[in-house]
Structure formats: structure tokens, C-alpha cells
Design a protein around this motif. Structure first.
Motif, short mmCIF file in Angstrom:
data_model
loop_
_atom_site.label_atom_id
_atom_site.label_comp_id
_atom_site.label_asym_id
_atom_site.label_seq_id
_atom_site.Cartn_x
_atom_site.Cartn_y
_atom_site.Cartn_z
N ARG A 54 1.01 -1.35 -0.14
CA ARG A 54 0.05 0.22 0.07
C ARG A 54 0.92 1.33 0.09
O ARG A 54 1.77 1.49 1.04
CB ARG A 54 -0.90 0.03 1.14
CG ARG A 54 -1.98 -1.10 1.13
CD ARG A 54 -3.09 -0.71 2.23
NE ARG A 54 -4.36 -1.08 1.55
CZ ARG A 54 -5.44 -1.24 2.18
NH1 ARG A 54 -5.42 -1.02 3.59
NH2 ARG A 54 -6.45 -1.52 1.53
N PHE A 55 0.67 1.94 -0.75
CA PHE A 55 1.02 3.32 -1.18
C PHE A 55 0.94 4.11 0.37
O PHE A 55 -0.25 4.45 0.96
CB PHE A 55 0.47 4.41 -2.02
CG PHE A 55 1.39 5.47 -2.44
CD1 PHE A 55 2.59 5.20 -3.05
CD2 PHE A 55 0.95 6.80 -2.17
CE1 PHE A 55 3.42 6.31 -3.62
CE2 PHE A 55 1.62 7.87 -2.54
CZ PHE A 55 2.57 7.87 -3.16
N ASP A 56 2.04 4.54 0.99
CA ASP A 56 1.99 5.49 2.13
C ASP A 56 1.75 7.01 2.24
O ASP A 56 2.11 7.58 3.25
CB ASP A 56 3.08 5.13 3.32
CG ASP A 56 4.35 5.68 2.70
OD1 ASP A 56 4.60 6.49 1.77
OD2 ASP A 56 5.43 5.42 3.25
N GLY A 57 1.73 7.49 1.11
CA GLY A 57 1.40 9.08 0.76
C GLY A 57 2.72 9.38 0.02
O GLY A 57 2.64 10.44 -0.48
N SER A 58 3.86 8.90 0.03
CA SER A 58 5.17 9.15 -0.52
C SER A 58 5.71 7.94 -1.54
O SER A 58 6.36 8.23 -2.22
CB SER A 58 5.92 9.83 0.13
OG SER A 58 6.42 8.77 1.12
N ALA A 59 5.57 6.57 -0.90
CA ALA A 59 6.07 5.63 -1.55
C ALA A 59 5.36 4.35 -1.18
O ALA A 59 4.69 4.22 -0.40
CB ALA A 59 7.67 5.52 -1.22
N TYR A 60 5.70 3.23 -1.94
CA TYR A 60 5.37 1.90 -1.54
C TYR A 60 6.47 1.34 -0.64
O TYR A 60 7.51 1.79 -0.82
CB TYR A 60 4.96 0.97 -3.02
CG TYR A 60 3.92 1.38 -3.97
CD1 TYR A 60 2.66 0.74 -3.50
CD2 TYR A 60 4.05 2.04 -4.73
CE1 TYR A 60 1.58 0.99 -4.26
CE2 TYR A 60 2.89 2.33 -5.59
CZ TYR A 60 1.68 1.82 -5.17
OH TYR A 60 0.60 2.39 -6.17
N PRO A 61 5.99 0.48 0.06
CA PRO A 61 7.05 -0.23 1.09
C PRO A 61 8.16 -0.87 0.62
O PRO A 61 8.27 -1.21 -0.85
CB PRO A 61 6.14 -1.46 1.69
CG PRO A 61 4.83 -0.99 1.36
CD PRO A 61 4.69 -0.47 0.30
N GLY A 62 9.54 -0.55 0.98
CA GLY A 62 10.64 -0.84 0.53
C GLY A 62 10.77 -2.56 0.46
O GLY A 62 11.79 -2.98 -0.06
N ASN A 63 10.21 -3.14 1.43
CA ASN A 63 10.68 -4.71 1.88
C ASN A 63 9.37 -5.28 2.05
O ASN A 63 8.71 -5.09 3.02
CB ASN A 63 11.25 -4.54 2.82
CG ASN A 63 11.73 -6.20 3.13
OD1 ASN A 63 11.13 -7.13 2.44
ND2 ASN A 63 12.71 -6.40 4.14
N PRO A 64 8.99 -5.94 0.78
CA PRO A 64 7.38 -6.52 0.88
C PRO A 64 7.59 -7.84 1.86
O PRO A 64 6.54 -8.11 2.06
CB PRO A 64 7.21 -6.88 -0.53
CG PRO A 64 8.57 -6.92 -1.23
CD PRO A 64 9.12 -5.79 -0.58
N SER A 65 8.66 -8.12 2.25
CA SER A 65 8.43 -9.55 3.02
C SER A 65 8.25 -9.06 4.37
O SER A 65 7.94 -9.95 5.25
CB SER A 65 9.67 -10.10 3.07
OG SER A 65 10.89 -9.16 3.72
#
Length: 152
Positions: free
Chosen positions: A123-134
Motif C-alpha cells: 500500500r502506498f503510504d503517501g510518498s512511496a510503496y513499502p521498501g521490503n514486501p517481506s
């Protein structure tokens, strides 16, 4: 020095591309800038992630510089007036990459495969998607079923 270009650029060079919404050469330049490699190998998909009517780009890098036992690096670019701007970089991402119709902070959710979690909800946090999906929560079977595969 031999410079490799993605097949989509070679085809555009031969037959010409007239699309203004998607410019593969602009994406190649953006990927080169983000990776600091002239000819990084990758798969890409174009999809409007932020609802602005322009196709953004999702890139899954490949090769030893970008992949390890957990997966590869995924880049998300916003389609801007002069090309593509890097929005986020995520590691340990595996195919398939899916896009959901659900929206969070103005951007569509992504679902990626990752070691340990399986299908992770990004999920987009307002500035980016998470850096580590794990380390993200797993997508539900319903979320996975409703999402569209964009990179496989």
C-alpha cells in the motif's frame, strides 16, 4: 562499448511510436538513472496507479545486481510531463506483480510475491510503496483474485 536497449526501444526505432501516454525511451532513461546502469535488464508494465489518466510504470529488475535469493528489486515510476519520476524502490520482490483496484493514499495497491509472506499487499503510504514486501501483511485470497497481473 556495446550498449543494449530494451526490445521495445528497438521496435520503436524501426516502426516509430506515436503514443504520448507511454514513452518506452523515457522509461529506459529513468531506469538507467535509478540503477546507474546504461542497460539494466527488466520487465515493465504501464498502468495508471494514481488516477491522473496517465500510465505510470512498474519495473521489475533482473540480473545479479538486482536479484538475490529473496527476489529482485521493483521500481515504481510516476508518469510526469518530461518522462518518469522514481516514486519507490522495493527489494525482495518476485513475480507475479499484480495491481488492485483498491486505492490507498491516492494510489492503487500492488500485490507482489515475496519469500516468506507469499502474496504481499503493498500500500502506498503517501510518498512511496513499502521498501521490503517481506515484512508487509499477506494479501487475502479475495484481494489476489480481484487483482490483475501486470508482470509475470
Amino acid at each position: 562499448m556495446k550498449i543494449l536497449i530494451p526490445a521495445s526501444l528497438a521496435i520503436c526505432g524501426l516502426i516509430g511510436c506515436t503514443s504520448t501516454a507511454v514513452n518506452p525511451s523515457s522509461l529506459a532513461l529513468a531506469v538507467a538513472d535509478a540503477t546507474q546502469e546504461e542497460a539494466a535488464s527488466y520487465k515493465s508494465a504501464y498502468v495508471d496507479l494514481n488516477g491522473d489518466g496517465k500510465d505510470d510504470a512498474v519495473v521489475l529488475l533482473s540480473g545479479n545486481n538486482w536479484c538475490g535469493s529473496g527476489g529482485c528489486t521493483m521500481l515504481v515510476f510516476k508518469n510526469v510531463s518530461n518522462g518518469y519520476a522514481l516514486v519507490s524502490r522495493s527489494t525482495v520482490t518476485r513475480e507475479p506483480v499484480r495491481v488492485s483496484s483498491s486505492v490507498y493514499h491516492g494510489w492503487k495497491d500492488l500485490i507482489v510475491s515475496t519469500k516468506g509472506v507469499g502474496d504481499a499487499l503493498m500500500r502506498f503510504d503517501g510518498s512511496a510503496y513499502p521498501g521490503n514486501p517481506s515484512v508487509e501483511r499477506a494479501a487475502t485470497p479475495e484481494q489476489v483474485g480481484l487483482a490483475r497481473i501486470i508482470i509475470e
